[in-house]
Design an enzyme around this catalytic site. Structure first.
Site, PDB file in Angstrom:
ATOM      1  CG  HIS A 142      -7.964   7.654  -9.191  1.00  0.00           C
ATOM      2  ND1 HIS A 142      -8.412   6.514 -10.068  1.00  0.00           N
ATOM      3  CD2 HIS A 142      -7.103   7.341  -8.490  1.00  0.00           C
ATOM      4  CE1 HIS A 142      -7.406   5.683  -9.681  1.00  0.00           C
ATOM      5  NE2 HIS A 142      -6.534   6.171  -8.876  1.00  0.00           N
ATOM      6  CE  LYS A 191      -3.802   5.492 -10.782  1.00  0.00           C
ATOM      7  NZ  LYS A 191      -2.443   5.722 -10.338  1.00  0.00           N
ATOM      8  CE  LYS A 234     -11.840   4.002  -4.284  1.00  0.00           C
ATOM      9  NZ  LYS A 234     -11.206   3.346  -3.252  1.00  0.00           N
ATOM     10  CG  ASP A 279      -9.967   5.271 -12.547  1.00  0.00           C
ATOM     11  OD1 ASP A 279      -9.900   5.175 -11.182  1.00  0.00           O
ATOM     12  OD2 ASP A 279      -9.777   6.161 -12.791  1.00  0.00           O
ATOM     13  CG  HIS A 280      -8.718   1.480  -7.466  1.00  0.00           C
ATOM     14  ND1 HIS A 280      -7.546   2.432  -7.913  1.00  0.00           N
ATOM     15  CD2 HIS A 280      -8.860   1.962  -5.832  1.00  0.00           C
ATOM     16  CE1 HIS A 280      -7.286   3.138  -6.758  1.00  0.00           C
ATOM     17  NE2 HIS A 280      -7.957   2.936  -5.510  1.00  0.00           N
ATOM     18  CE  LYS A 321       0.247   9.275  -2.424  1.00  0.00           C
ATOM     19  NZ  LYS A 321      -0.885   8.408  -2.450  1.00  0.00           N
ATOM     20  CG  ASP A 339      -0.599   8.623  -7.728  1.00  0.00           C
ATOM     21  OD1 ASP A 339      -0.651   7.537  -8.374  1.00  0.00           O
ATOM     22  OD2 ASP A 339      -1.107   8.548  -6.588  1.00  0.00           O
ATOM     23  NE  ARG A 346      10.626  -9.803 -12.026  1.00  0.00           N
ATOM     24  CZ  ARG A 346      11.149  -8.723 -11.243  1.00  0.00           C
ATOM     25  NH1 ARG A 346      12.059  -8.197 -11.967  1.00  0.00           N
ATOM     26  NH2 ARG A 346      10.440  -8.552 -10.101  1.00  0.00           N
ATOM     27  CD  GLU A 350      -4.316   8.685  -1.110  1.00  0.00           C
ATOM     28  OE1 GLU A 350      -4.149   7.467  -0.953  1.00  0.00           O
ATOM     29  OE2 GLU A 350      -3.537   9.545  -1.826  1.00  0.00           O
TER      30      GLU A 350
HETATM   31  C1  BG6 Z   1      -3.713   4.952  -6.422  1.00  0.00           C
HETATM   32  C2  BG6 Z   1      -2.581   5.780  -6.323  1.00  0.00           C
HETATM   33  O1  BG6 Z   1      -4.291   4.940  -7.920  1.00  0.00           O
HETATM   34  O2  BG6 Z   1      -4.951   5.527  -5.682  1.00  0.00           O
HETATM   35  C3  BG6 Z   1      -2.205   5.868  -4.898  1.00  0.00           C
HETATM   36  O3  BG6 Z   1      -1.751   5.308  -7.249  1.00  0.00           O
HETATM   37  C4  BG6 Z   1      -3.602   6.237  -3.869  1.00  0.00           C
HETATM   38  O4  BG6 Z   1      -1.176   6.848  -4.779  1.00  0.00           O
HETATM   39  C5  BG6 Z   1      -4.727   5.247  -4.101  1.00  0.00           C
HETATM   40  O5  BG6 Z   1      -3.081   6.292  -2.555  1.00  0.00           O
HETATM   41  C6  BG6 Z   1      -5.842   5.659  -3.404  1.00  0.00           C
HETATM   42  O6  BG6 Z   1      -6.925   4.538  -3.545  1.00  0.00           O
HETATM   43  P1  BG6 Z   1      -7.872   4.542  -2.287  1.00  0.00           P
HETATM   44  O7  BG6 Z   1      -8.796   3.449  -3.092  1.00  0.00           O
HETATM   45  O8  BG6 Z   1      -7.114   4.051  -1.254  1.00  0.00           O
HETATM   46  O9  BG6 Z   1      -8.641   5.873  -2.185  1.00  0.00           O
END
Ligand code: BG6
Length: 491
Positions: free
Chosen positions: A237, A145, A179, A174-175, A338, A232, A38, A213
């Site tokens: 995930h 997402k 993995k 979706d990360h 969390k 979330d 921006r 986490e």
């Molecule tokens: C994200 C969530 O998609 O994944 C976060 O929005 C979360 O809240 C994170 O902390 C966890 O990812 P990872 O790779 O650290 O397990």
């Protein structure tokens, strides 16, 4: 082209991931990265920022040779995302960059922007022809997402994306699917002959999927309070982990063959009625608590941008059933939260005990069941727990483990988890991305819970101390059935 090029995601994950790919020689020499932001910035100033981001987040020193290769390929373009004119100038910028290249040039747009910006970007990309595939040149868009907020908004998002893009152009990222250990789940199941025959209701007692986490909301209170752990983590995930664990072998590794099997699992999940939701779902929210005698973490309700009376969950546990021939009556217990005692993501498949108590006239009082644990993070690996005789004259049994740790066998390259996904998107392989039907099927499963929360926002919510194992009610979910969560606490 990265929208949100100066934002958190680009800084922490995407640019370091591109750098890692460059280190491995995985990027095309013809590639250009255009960051879109921006605030106006020169190419040089953006390059300096990218270099600093890589130094801070890629893990290790910036390798001069790689940076010398990457730096001239980094550009910056300024745009106001809601302003149509900006896209005309982005189109000119891309033409200018591509003008120097021979042949057809593919374009990958990464929307690393807040969800609220997405409709404008997608619409303008469409209206300005930036995503039109002409003469065989591909155009793809990576979308982050949340993919909607509930079934209805997810469907509206699908319609919006489809109005401007074909499904094959949409890469919903979706990360977790990036993995290594998650990807290895398919290799483990389908490249080995010995597990698949016992991967079913006849041998499996239940499955536990945990993503725990220790971190809190980390300054994202505004976003998180509107989402909660269910939206979330679980809907995306954890459901993908469930799908990979429970899916049938695909007929090939072709993207849609794999995705068809994953989506079938989500379609097979029993949709709970309101009573079942009350019996099978536990929500939690952390209150004050400390880790190992450290300073106490503040309660969720005192986090920045979180309302003092928030009823958003920071923990969810639930019991699901996948209603098909393979899994009928096998509970799948999912939990994620969390500020839990330990960072631990794993899939644990617990097998049934042997049918006949051969050891009944001995000192062996009971068996520990066999458990296969796929550790996703940290300490990535796979362990099988089984019974062995304790040496000595008496017959006593002890639980032991066969343990494979990734680190013992494979050199780990530094990674943010986005490398393989970015690479796949550039190569046009959507296997590890969500498809629209998958997203909508996931929302269908959580919809009965959302429906209950719409009428009773505080329903199923229990407090738990930060850095504990979650609310007691989550333990009861299993103990009342004679089962127990795998331990989260240290030691
Ligand atoms: C994200 C969530 O998609 O994944 C976060 O929005 C979360 O809240 C994170 O902390 C966890 O990812 P990872 O790779 O650290 O397990």
């Amino acid at each position: 082209m990265i929208f949100g090029a100066t934002g958190d995601l680009a800084m922490r994950k995407l640019l370091p991931a591109l750098y890692h790919l460059a280190t491995r020689g995985a990027l095309s020499p013809a590639m250009t990265i255009v960051g879109v932001g921006r605030r106006p910035m020169s190419d040089e100033a953006y390059r300096d920022k990218v270099q600093a981001d890589i130094a801070a987040f890629a893990g290790g020193d910036v390798e001069p040779g790689t940076w010398a290769w990457l730096a001239p390929r980094v550009r910056f373009a300024h745009a106001t995302l809601a302003d149509s004119e900006s896209y005309a100038s982005l189109a000119r910028r891309l033409d200018e960059v591509e003008g120097t290249q021979a042949g057809q040039v593919g374009r990958l747009f990464y929307l690393a922007t807040p969800p609220s910006a997405m409709p404008d970007i997608v619409r303008h990309l469409g209206e300005h022809g930036l995503v039109r595939e002409t003469g065989g040149a591909w155009r793809r868009v990576i979308v982050e997402k949340p993919f909607g907020y509930d079934s209805e908004s997810a469907h509206a998002l699908t319609l919006l994306l489809r109005a401007h893009l074909a499904e094959r152009q949409i890469y919903r990222i979706d990360h977790y699917l990036g993995k290594e250990t998650v990807q290895n789940l398919m290799a483990f199941r389908f490249a080995n002959g010995i597990f698949e025959p016992i991967w079913n209701r006849r041998y499996v007692d239940h499955v536990q999927i945990t993503v725990a986490e220790t971190v809190g909301v980390e300054g994202r209170g505004g976003y998180y309070d509107g989402a909660g752990a269910l939206r979330d983590m679980v809907q995306n995930h954890l459901f993908q982990l469930l799908a990979l664990t429970a899916m049938e072998p695909p007929i090939s590794f072709e993207a849609d063959a794999v995705r068809d099997e994953r989506v079938k699992v989500l379609h097979a999940v029993h949709l709970c009625d309101a009573d079942e939701v009350r019996r099978r779902v536990v929500r939690g929210q952390y209150v004050e608590g400390a880790l190992d005698g450290g300073a106490p973490a503040i309660p969720y309700r005192q986090e920045a941008d979180v309302p003092v009376a928030s009823t958003t969950e920071t923990f969810v546990a639930m019991k699901l059933f996948v209603e098909n021939w393979r899994w009928a009556d096998v509970p799948f217990y999912l939990r994620s939260g969390k500020r839990l005692a330990r960072r631990m993501s794993e899939i644990a498949v617990q097998f049934k005990c042997p049918p006949f108590r051969l050891f009944e006239d001995t000192a062996v009082a009971s068996f520990e069941p066999n458990v296969l644990v796929i550790r996703i993070q940290p300490d990535e690996g796979i362990a099988l727990r089984f019974q062995a005789k304790v040496p000595g004259a008496e017959v006593t049994l002890g639980g032991v483990e066969m343990d494979f740790a990734y680190a013992d066998h494979f050199a780990a390259a530094p990674a943010t988890g986005y490398e393989s996904l970015l690479y796949d998107a550039m190569c046009g392989d959507p296997t590890l991305f969500h498809r629209a039907d998958m997203v909508e099927a996931g929302w269908q499963v959580v919809e009965p819970i959302l429906a209950l929360l719409r009428s009773d926002p505080g329903a199923l919510l229990h407090a738990y101390p930060a850095f504990s194992c979650g609310p007691e009610a989550a333990d009861t979910l299993l103990t009342r059935e004679g089962r127990a969560w795998r331990p989260l606490a240290r030691g």
